[in-house]
Design a protein around this motif. Structure first.
Motif, PDB file in Angstrom:
ATOM      1  N   GLY A 262      13.863  17.876   8.643  1.00  0.00           N
ATOM      2  CA  GLY A 262      12.590  17.754   7.749  1.00  0.00           C
ATOM      3  C   GLY A 262      11.832  16.649   7.651  1.00  0.00           C
ATOM      4  N   PRO A 263      10.813  16.773   7.101  1.00  0.00           N
ATOM      5  CA  PRO A 263       9.870  15.432   6.899  1.00  0.00           C
ATOM      6  C   PRO A 263      10.133  14.282   6.681  1.00  0.00           C
ATOM      7  N   LEU A 264      10.093  12.764   8.028  1.00  0.00           N
ATOM      8  CA  LEU A 264      10.192  11.579   7.022  1.00  0.00           C
ATOM      9  C   LEU A 264       8.989  11.290   6.949  1.00  0.00           C
ATOM     10  N   THR A 265       8.742  10.895   5.962  1.00  0.00           N
ATOM     11  CA  THR A 265       7.069  10.073   5.821  1.00  0.00           C
ATOM     12  C   THR A 265       7.650   8.683   5.697  1.00  0.00           C
TER      13      THR A 265
ATOM     14  N   THR B 297       1.520  -1.182  -0.044  1.00  0.00           N
ATOM     15  CA  THR B 297      -0.378   0.084   0.362  1.00  0.00           C
ATOM     16  C   THR B 297       1.099   1.163   0.021  1.00  0.00           C
ATOM     17  N   PHE B 298       1.780   1.139   0.725  1.00  0.00           N
ATOM     18  CA  PHE B 298       2.876   2.382   0.752  1.00  0.00           C
ATOM     19  C   PHE B 298       4.448   2.292   0.204  1.00  0.00           C
ATOM     20  N   PRO B 299       4.908   2.154  -1.398  1.00  0.00           N
ATOM     21  CA  PRO B 299       5.583   1.665  -1.907  1.00  0.00           C
ATOM     22  C   PRO B 299       6.999   2.675  -1.456  1.00  0.00           C
ATOM     23  N   THR B 300       6.733   3.589  -1.097  1.00  0.00           N
ATOM     24  CA  THR B 300       7.835   4.614  -0.737  1.00  0.00           C
ATOM     25  C   THR B 300       7.420   5.139  -0.322  1.00  0.00           C
ATOM     26  N   ALA B 301       9.190   5.655   0.897  1.00  0.00           N
ATOM     27  CA  ALA B 301       9.445   6.561   1.767  1.00  0.00           C
ATOM     28  C   ALA B 301      10.150   7.765   1.908  1.00  0.00           C
ATOM     29  N   SER B 302       9.887   8.530   1.525  1.00  0.00           N
ATOM     30  CA  SER B 302      10.769   9.873   1.493  1.00  0.00           C
ATOM     31  C   SER B 302      11.064  11.035   3.138  1.00  0.00           C
ATOM     32  N   PHE B 303      11.672  11.473   2.393  1.00  0.00           N
ATOM     33  CA  PHE B 303      12.333  13.255   3.482  1.00  0.00           C
ATOM     34  C   PHE B 303      12.976  13.616   2.749  1.00  0.00           C
ATOM     35  N   ASN B 304      12.510  15.145   3.035  1.00  0.00           N
ATOM     36  CA  ASN B 304      12.486  16.294   2.356  1.00  0.00           C
ATOM     37  C   ASN B 304      12.879  16.934   3.252  1.00  0.00           C
ATOM     38  N   ALA B 305      14.719  16.873   2.834  1.00  0.00           N
ATOM     39  CA  ALA B 305      14.917  17.273   4.315  1.00  0.00           C
ATOM     40  C   ALA B 305      16.691  19.361   3.992  1.00  0.00           C
ATOM     41  N   GLU B 306      16.809  19.939   4.572  1.00  0.00           N
ATOM     42  CA  GLU B 306      17.084  21.229   5.023  1.00  0.00           C
ATOM     43  C   GLU B 306      18.604  20.428   5.224  1.00  0.00           C
TER      44      GLU B 306
END
Length: 408
Positions: free
Chosen positions: A343-346, A322-331
């Protein structure tokens, strides 16, 4: 009762080894089958295991493995003792085919009592995770590296050889019953506790041909195992996850690893995500402050976590389907003491703000980066059906290591 063998009967030490081995074998075989069935249920990605199911499967498998290791050492001790002893003659030596079969089965038993637990032990040592051995050498073995290919081959060997052992045990028991019930001789009685006045066996020569026959039978079993794919290592490679698109980046990652370590049943289990991308901008400022950005996308299904990979990707954990990827958008920020990615880790459908401290070693246009932090699995809804740390610790260690070069 004498401790040593005679030409007529077995001594007390040999009898003790025999019945101790019988007790261990008749315990470990059904225990292994029960534990294996339960482990398949626990590791089924479509099934959400309860804490009690995981604990039960782990306990039964640990018991099975520990008894197996015990059998290995008992078998070695028994073989060493046997080499020092007179071998009582067969009471039916004049029946050449039956005597040949009996000695062949004995060689199969002796070899299997060493090979079956040894291959299981090597498989355990080469595999990350699930059901520790309680004694005597911990979870690793000298000269046995962790690796899915070694684990797959030794698992196949263990599976094939266990059937050789099961069949040999069945034939051995059938032979003993036949001697006792049909022939009415002393073959079984001279192995029972206490003294037995067994008759003098006929003169005989223990030929080497049964050894050759046993080797041939093992060869046939291993060939059959190869034919049915028992040693197939294709499935031992890292699992395939969601295919990630190429990204445009000021810095190109040349090599790197993204690993996680969890504590399961008190033992660390380490695995890696095989597929992830990073779009990086970075300029090292002279003073503490903003230094760039990093957008990381991880293919969750590319995780390899030893023997618990399937469970980790299941619905109560990463839920990769259901959730094939995770993401981290960082400064990226330079601090007074080093660097941080903030930053946010999903993961799954949960997003948590984190700060990943990292070290940076710049050599011209090449950057070597290492960093690690500790996350809490329940913050991301991972393992929510395991709300305590009895089987799986809350803390998950994340370690990142990469080498990137500046794009020209």
């Amino acid at each position: 009762m004498a401790l040593s063998n005679t030409a007529r009967s077995y001594g007390g030490v040999t009898k003790t080894f025999h019945w101790l081995t019988a007790l261990l074998i008749l315990t470990v075989i059904p225990l292994g089958w029960i534990a294996s069935d339960l482990a398949h249920t626990v590791n089924d990605p479509s099934h959400t295991p309860t804490e009690a199911e995981v604990a039960r499967a782990a306990f039964l498998f640990s018991l099975h493995k520990t008894i197996g290791v015990t059998i290995f050492f008992v078998a070695l001790a028994r073989i060493l003792w046997t080499l020092t002893q007179t071998k009582p003659g067969l009471l039916n030596a004049e029946n050449k085919p039956e005597a040949f079969a009996a000695e062949t089965v004995h060689w199969l038993l002796y070899g299997s009592l060493v090979l079956v637990p040894l291959t299981g032990w090597i498989h355990h040592a080469a595999t990350e995770g699930f059901a520790p051995i309680w004694w005597p050498l911990g979870q690793d073995l000298p000269f046995v590296p962790k690796g899915p290919a070694i684990a797959a081959v030794t698992a196949g060997l263990h599976w094939v050889l266990q059937w050789v052992l099961v069949i040999a045990v069945g034939l051995h028991i059938a032979g003993a019953v036949k001697h006792h019930v049909i022939d009415g001789d002393f073959t079984l009685r001279r192995m029972l506790p206490g003294s037995t006045e067994a008759p003098e066996p006929p003169t005989q020569d223990h030929a080497r041909l049964p050894i050759v026959a046993a080797l041939v039978l093992w060869g046939v079993a291993l060939t059959a195992g190869a034919w049915v794919g028992a040693f197939d290592t294709h499935g031992a490679s890292a699992p395939a996850g969601a295919e990630l698109a190429e990204v445009q980046s000021d810095w190109q990652v040349q090599e790197g690893s993204l690993a996680i370590t969890v504590m399961q049943l008190g033992s660390p289990v380490t695995g890696e995500f095989a597929d992830w991308t990073a779009a990086i901008t970075f300029d090292d400022p002279a003073e503490p402050g903003p230094a760039g950005t990093a957008e990381v996308t991880i293919s969750v299904g590319s995780l390899s976590l030893g023997s618990v990979t399937a469970q980790a990707l299941g619905a109560d954990f990463f839920h990769a389907e259901t959730f094939p990827t995770a993401s981290f958008n960082a400064e990226l920020v330079k601090t007074d003491t080093g660097y941080e990615a903030r930053g946010p880790l999903t993961i799954r459908d949960k997003t948590v703000d984190i700060a990943l401290p990292f070290t940076l070693d710049m050599e011209g246009d090449t950057a070597n980066v290492t960093g690690e932090l500790e996350l809490q699995r329940l913050d991301f809804g991972i393992g929510s059906k395991m709300p305590d740390e009895g089987s799986l610790a809350f803390a998950v260690k994340v370690a990142m290591n990469l080498t990137a070069t500046r794009s020209q």
